[in-house]
Design an enzyme around this catalytic site. Sequence first.
Site, PDB file in Angstrom:
ATOM      1  CB  CYS A  79      84.647  55.468 -26.264  1.00  0.00           C
ATOM      2  SG  CYS A  79      86.336  55.792 -26.820  1.00  0.00           S
ATOM      3  CB  CYS A  87      88.419  59.280 -31.482  1.00  0.00           C
ATOM      4  SG  CYS A  87      87.955  58.080 -32.749  1.00  0.00           S
ATOM      5  CB  CYS A  90      81.997  56.827 -32.197  1.00  0.00           C
ATOM      6  SG  CYS A  90      82.534  55.109 -32.287  1.00  0.00           S
ATOM      7  CB  CYS A 170      89.012  51.267 -31.024  1.00  0.00           C
ATOM      8  SG  CYS A 170      87.541  51.585 -32.035  1.00  0.00           S
ATOM      9  CD  GLN A 243      79.101  45.086 -45.943  1.00  0.00           C
ATOM     10  OE1 GLN A 243      79.218  45.896 -45.025  1.00  0.00           O
ATOM     11  NE2 GLN A 243      78.641  45.418 -47.135  1.00  0.00           N
ATOM     12  CE1 TYR A 272      79.517  50.536 -59.645  1.00  0.00           C
ATOM     13  CE2 TYR A 272      77.230  49.841 -59.604  1.00  0.00           C
ATOM     14  CZ  TYR A 272      78.196  50.721 -60.017  1.00  0.00           C
ATOM     15  OH  TYR A 272      77.853  51.804 -60.790  1.00  0.00           O
ATOM     16  CB  CYS A 367      77.186  52.227 -47.890  1.00  0.00           C
ATOM     17  SG  CYS A 367      78.202  52.888 -49.236  1.00  0.00           S
TER      18      CYS A 367
END
Length: 411
Positions: A79, A87, A90, A170, A243, A272, A367
């Site tokens: 990209c 950006c 990433c 993107c 997700q 959760y 995460c």
Amino acid sequence: MTAPGRRGLEEAERIELTVDAVAPGGHCVARVDGQVVFVRHALPGERVVAEVTELHRGFARADAVEVLVASPDRVEPPCPYATPGRCGGCDLQHVAAAAQLDWKATVVREQLTRLGGLTDQQVDALDVRVEALPGGPLGWRSRVRYAVDGAGRAGLLKHRSHEVVPVDRCLIAHPVIQELPVLAPSGARWPDADAVETVASTGGDVSVTAVAAAVPTPVSGPERVREVAAGRDWALPASGFWQVHPAAADTLVDAVLDLLDPRPGETAWDLYGGAGLFAAALAGRVGGARISLVESAEQGVAAARENLADLPAVEVVAARVERALARRRVTGPVDLVVLDPPRSGAGASVVRDIVAAEPRAVAYVACDPAAFARDVRTFTGQGWRLAALRGFDLFPMTQHVELVGLFLPPS
């Protein structure tokens, strides 16, 4: 460029340096005259010219703007926006796919020893690896939130900034999202919006929502989308949590079930619990045994009650997890616990309350490796052990990694 031997750094100046190990946050560590510099767009072992972007007490941040000696793991970012000053979505497009997995596994191991208090031998025994998901590193993101700049153009944010970078595409977005007339090259303008949310669900729905002052306004597609996971259909608002990788939900369910090995008649807590993904998967294994799902977000509670209505053994408790445990909104005995906290982790009080309930096993879906490691320290401080750990690359091209750990009580 800063002269060799000069002490102190200034913002926007350039300095030549040798890059050291990877660190959490999508950067590597380097040192200049004893000062720590966190360098993005670099790889361990490289010699680069870095431009200082931020100065802090005790450390600086910088971007590698020229590579003098490249790592064999360096590739050309696919990209054009994944470069310094553009950006910030990433972090690792300059890193070969296999090396990205090693990068993330290294961060996990470092956090388990530094924050989790595990020994090198204990971490080695876990054989920490990060597994790729099907589909490759591009075109996977099924939910993309574009920010809108002052001219009404949709784009993505610079790293550690609220500045919007208008983009024409993107590349990690789902192919269907890439073709939506949302970005500036299509002529689209969003003068009254702060953000534009796009969804390409696993059930085939495509939705676009404009958001102004936190109020969503449907633009195209359904307001409610269908997702498919764990052998079930799920209905939820387009803006609801799910997700973002199409293979993520099934991957995590499979890992949790494999580690917990639920047995008929075992009771469970899904903490959760969101829309109820893990509760539904557990229900398929434990028969009619009681399952308590705890969720505080109003949207998640509503989704769980709707999607699990056919499972009468599942009780949905609308409460914060720490409050539900402390005030005994959920009670034992309990055999199994699934713990899927936000990025900040479960926290010591929640871990201690789980341990006090004496379940047979806990599956922890994380995460953030740092928050997970802090909770590892609390579990081990209670005499429990991290018996297994699996890592998954749910977010290719970024620094992020998902973990599923199995905690067991003292034998």
